[in-house]
Design a protein around this motif. Structure first.
Motif, PDB file in Angstrom:
ATOM      1  N   ASP A   1      -5.030   5.767  -0.036  1.00  0.00           N
ATOM      2  CA  ASP A   1      -4.214   4.553  -0.104  1.00  0.00           C
ATOM      3  C   ASP A   1      -4.312   3.951  -1.502  1.00  0.00           C
ATOM      4  O   ASP A   1      -5.408   3.757  -2.029  1.00  0.00           O
ATOM      5  CB  ASP A   1      -4.667   3.531   0.935  1.00  0.00           C
TER       6      ASP A   1
ATOM      7  N   THR B 116       0.684   5.332   0.376  1.00  0.00           N
ATOM      8  CA  THR B 116      -0.200   6.379   0.889  1.00  0.00           C
ATOM      9  C   THR B 116       0.245   7.723   0.335  1.00  0.00           C
ATOM     10  O   THR B 116       1.397   8.128   0.516  1.00  0.00           O
ATOM     11  CB  THR B 116      -0.181   6.417   2.425  1.00  0.00           C
TER      12      THR B 116
ATOM     13  N   VAL C 147       0.843  -1.196   0.000  1.00  0.00           N
ATOM     14  CA  VAL C 147       0.000   0.000   0.000  1.00  0.00           C
ATOM     15  C   VAL C 147       0.875   1.243   0.000  1.00  0.00           C
ATOM     16  O   VAL C 147       1.769   1.384   0.841  1.00  0.00           O
ATOM     17  CB  VAL C 147      -0.938   0.034   1.225  1.00  0.00           C
TER      18      VAL C 147
END
Length: 244
Positions: free
Chosen positions: A76, A39, A37
């Protein structure tokens, strides 16, 4: 209806982009690590739209490779490695996140994130020297091109407000950047400061009032109080010169 406050016109590529982490590491023997992920933070007062590019788009799936981030929010971006094979071990790929204002097409800023596949977390290769690693990555990406990811859209991108700790970190980074950009280049002490310091030094070297054996004329003899004042001023000038 009150018009939304617009920021001054920004130069293309000059807007800082805040992404975490700055490196993605996938492990072949850990299924959970095949999903990473990224961000993307938007600490600004205006909305941003983003696009994710990659040097090897066939090896990865990027969920929501394009989208928008509201002011003071973060999003995200899910990246999955879909070609886990031994021939890709140790190969560095790069993702590039480009951001722009929603009303414009030119990229106001970009940030690159490296990605690599490794056999196992328990078999980490010996860490090379940072200079050698940086040189190897630069050589690998010398002629690389970034391509758009295949469209893979899900439900509308969920936005969330960053934590207070994250907000304070971003505000600190922006403040330091602005201060560094607005701080004038130090040119050393001014000519007046130097001349005043030389005068004080000369005053301290003159004879004290009352000394008999001196070839200096009497009118140049200084009292103790005058020399104390000269010493005090010289100390202040020294502090000023050391700070410039």
């Amino acid at each position: 209806m009150q018009q939304q406050h617009r920021q001054p016109e920004l130069v293309e590529g000059s807007l800082p982009v805040f992404v975490f982490p700055t490196e993605l590491v996938f492990y072949a023997d850990e299924q959970s690590s095949h999903k990473q992920v990224l961000t993307l933070y938007n600490p600004y007062e205006f909305a941003l739209k983003f696009k994710v590019l990659c040097t090897a788009p066939n090896k990865y799936t990027v969920v929501d490779a394009t989208g928008a981030v509201k002011p003071q929010c973060c999003v995200d971006i899910v990246i999955r490695h879909r070609d886990v094979r031994a021939c890709h071990y140790g190969v560095y790929d790069k993702f590039r996140l480009q951001v722009s204002e929603q009303s414009q097409r030119k990229a106001l800023g970009r940030k690159e994130v490296t990605a690599t596949l490794r056999p196992s977390a328990s078999q980490e290769p010996p860490s090379p020297r940072p200079q050698d690693e940086e040189r190897r990555i630069k050589e690998q990406f010398a002629d690389s091109e970034f391509f758009e990811q295949t469209a893979f859209q899900t439900a509308p991108v969920s936005l969330r407000h960053p934590s207070r700790k994250t907000q304070s970190v971003l505000i600190g980074r922006l403040t330091r950047r602005k201060q560094a950009e607005s701080r004038p280049v130090a040119g050393g002490p001014s000519l007046l400061t130097v001349l005043l310091g030389l005068v004080c030094m000369a005053a301290l070297m003159l004879p004290t009032l009352g000394e008999q054996e001196s070839t200096v004329p009497v009118y140049l003899h200084l009292s103790v109080n005058k020399k104390l004042v000269a010493a005090y001023v010289l100390g202040l000038l020294t502090m000023v010169i050391l700070r410039t």
